[in-house]
Design a protein around this motif. Sequence first.
Motif, PDB file in Angstrom:
ATOM      1  N   ALA A  51      -2.488   6.621  11.360  1.00 49.23           N
ATOM      2  CA  ALA A  51      -3.803   7.189  11.055  1.00 49.23           C
ATOM      3  C   ALA A  51      -4.016   7.271   9.551  1.00 49.23           C
ATOM      4  O   ALA A  51      -5.103   6.984   9.042  1.00 49.23           O
ATOM      5  N   ARG A  52      -2.960   7.657   8.823  1.00 45.67           N
ATOM      6  CA  ARG A  52      -3.070   7.761   7.362  1.00 45.67           C
ATOM      7  C   ARG A  52      -3.292   6.387   6.738  1.00 45.67           C
ATOM      8  O   ARG A  52      -4.127   6.225   5.832  1.00 45.67           O
ATOM      9  N   LEU A  53      -2.577   5.381   7.196  1.00 46.25           N
ATOM     10  CA  LEU A  53      -2.740   4.036   6.648  1.00 46.25           C
ATOM     11  C   LEU A  53      -4.112   3.471   6.983  1.00 46.25           C
ATOM     12  O   LEU A  53      -4.676   2.697   6.191  1.00 46.25           O
ATOM     13  N   LYS A  54      -4.660   3.857   8.129  1.00 43.07           N
ATOM     14  CA  LYS A  54      -6.015   3.418   8.475  1.00 43.07           C
ATOM     15  C   LYS A  54      -7.025   4.003   7.491  1.00 43.07           C
ATOM     16  O   LYS A  54      -7.990   3.344   7.105  1.00 43.07           O
ATOM     17  N   GLU A  55      -6.785   5.244   7.057  1.00 42.54           N
ATOM     18  CA  GLU A  55      -7.659   5.873   6.066  1.00 42.54           C
ATOM     19  C   GLU A  55      -7.625   5.128   4.737  1.00 42.54           C
ATOM     20  O   GLU A  55      -8.600   5.125   3.987  1.00 42.54           O
ATOM     21  N   LEU A  56      -6.487   4.493   4.442  1.00 45.64           N
ATOM     22  CA  LEU A  56      -6.325   3.800   3.163  1.00 45.64           C
ATOM     23  C   LEU A  56      -6.762   2.343   3.229  1.00 45.64           C
ATOM     24  O   LEU A  56      -6.591   1.607   2.249  1.00 45.64           O
TER      25      LEU A  56
ATOM     26  N   THR B  30       0.862  -1.178   0.000  1.00 46.93           N
ATOM     27  CA  THR B  30       0.000   0.000   0.000  1.00 46.93           C
ATOM     28  C   THR B  30       0.898   1.229   0.000  1.00 46.93           C
ATOM     29  O   THR B  30       1.700   1.415   0.928  1.00 46.93           O
ATOM     30  N   TYR B  31       0.772   2.052  -1.053  1.00 49.65           N
ATOM     31  CA  TYR B  31       1.669   3.191  -1.221  1.00 49.65           C
ATOM     32  C   TYR B  31       0.865   4.483  -1.215  1.00 49.65           C
ATOM     33  O   TYR B  31      -0.149   4.601  -1.905  1.00 49.65           O
TER      34      TYR B  31
ATOM     35  N   TYR C  40      -9.531   1.040   2.988  1.00 50.46           N
ATOM     36  CA  TYR C  40     -10.555   0.697   1.994  1.00 50.46           C
ATOM     37  C   TYR C  40      -9.928   0.158   0.710  1.00 50.46           C
ATOM     38  O   TYR C  40     -10.572  -0.560  -0.068  1.00 50.46           O
ATOM     39  N   LEU C  41      -8.664   0.501   0.469  1.00 50.51           N
ATOM     40  CA  LEU C  41      -7.986   0.034  -0.745  1.00 50.51           C
ATOM     41  C   LEU C  41      -7.655  -1.452  -0.675  1.00 50.51           C
ATOM     42  O   LEU C  41      -7.360  -2.068  -1.694  1.00 50.51           O
ATOM     43  N   LYS C  42      -7.690  -2.017   0.545  1.00 55.32           N
ATOM     44  CA  LYS C  42      -7.266  -3.403   0.724  1.00 55.32           C
ATOM     45  C   LYS C  42      -8.417  -4.397   0.658  1.00 55.32           C
ATOM     46  O   LYS C  42      -8.275  -5.543   1.063  1.00 55.32           O
TER      47      LYS C  42
ATOM     48  N   GLN D 261     -14.816  -6.667  -4.032  1.00 60.31           N
ATOM     49  CA  GLN D 261     -14.909  -5.369  -4.692  1.00 60.31           C
ATOM     50  C   GLN D 261     -16.187  -5.305  -5.521  1.00 60.31           C
ATOM     51  O   GLN D 261     -16.594  -6.281  -6.152  1.00 60.31           O
ATOM     52  N   GLU D 262     -16.815  -4.130  -5.512  1.00 57.71           N
ATOM     53  CA  GLU D 262     -18.147  -3.975  -6.084  1.00 57.71           C
ATOM     54  C   GLU D 262     -18.225  -4.405  -7.548  1.00 57.71           C
ATOM     55  O   GLU D 262     -19.167  -5.079  -7.964  1.00 57.71           O
TER      56      GLU D 262
END
Length: 264
Positions: free
Chosen positions: A187-192, A149-150, A194-196, A202-203
């Motif tokens: 905190a920033r990685l927690k925001e991301l 995750t970048y 959803y990407l995982k 995935q919809e």
Amino acid sequence: MIGGATKLTIIYKFVSKLFKRIPYTHINPDEAVALGTAIQAAMKERHKDVKEVILTDVCPFTLGTEVVRQIGEGKYEDGYFCPIIERNTVIPASRTERVYTVHDDQTELCINILQGEHRFAKFNVLLGKMLIEIPKNKAGEEAIDITYTYDINSILEVEAVVVSTKKVHSQIIKGQTIDMDDEAIAARLKELSYLKIPPREQEANKLIITKAERLYSESTGEIRRRIEHELLKFDIALNSQNKSKIDAARNKLEEVVEYLKEDY
């Protein structure tokens, strides 16, 4: 070319020699940088004059890991580079690659975190290492999902999940210029997070599976067999955790479903 340094003759000659063509120099190199800065500042302020302008950050180098390749019947060779997040991928981004053991009774797996473009790992930049413990089993029976995750802040989170035990290992690598503390990074990685989302959840993938299964239940004969065949291929792609394979298989399944709906 833009930027004050491009005014130097040596830069001009080097670029001309490198690309074997004369660079376009009609734009003032200093003004171009200033203009870009002004646009970026206006976007951060959400200024009405640039509301339709969209800028995206991309991953400048490919991020991946080292893997072993099969080069013949029962023969393996290590040292190959396996890309996970390709360069020029719009960020923030998260990609997962599944790897398997290659030896019987293997008890650990070393993940070399690499950055670069060469197909051989040793010619790329080593950013870090992770040593993962795995249960003893036959070769190919144990799998590890490696997720990169970048973030736009040059923060790379590497997460390795042993599929059989669900044990998670993670490591965070940040650029030298990052002044964020550990709490801010977490905190920033927690925001991301959803990407995982797993590919199967995935919809877009859930939607096409639902459409295909509905058409399968409503049809018979050759149409049903064709849908089953494409769904099986899509399942294989989803299990591979490879985004390009998943996208290709989903697009193919969508084409088949639309085509067969007309026939049906």
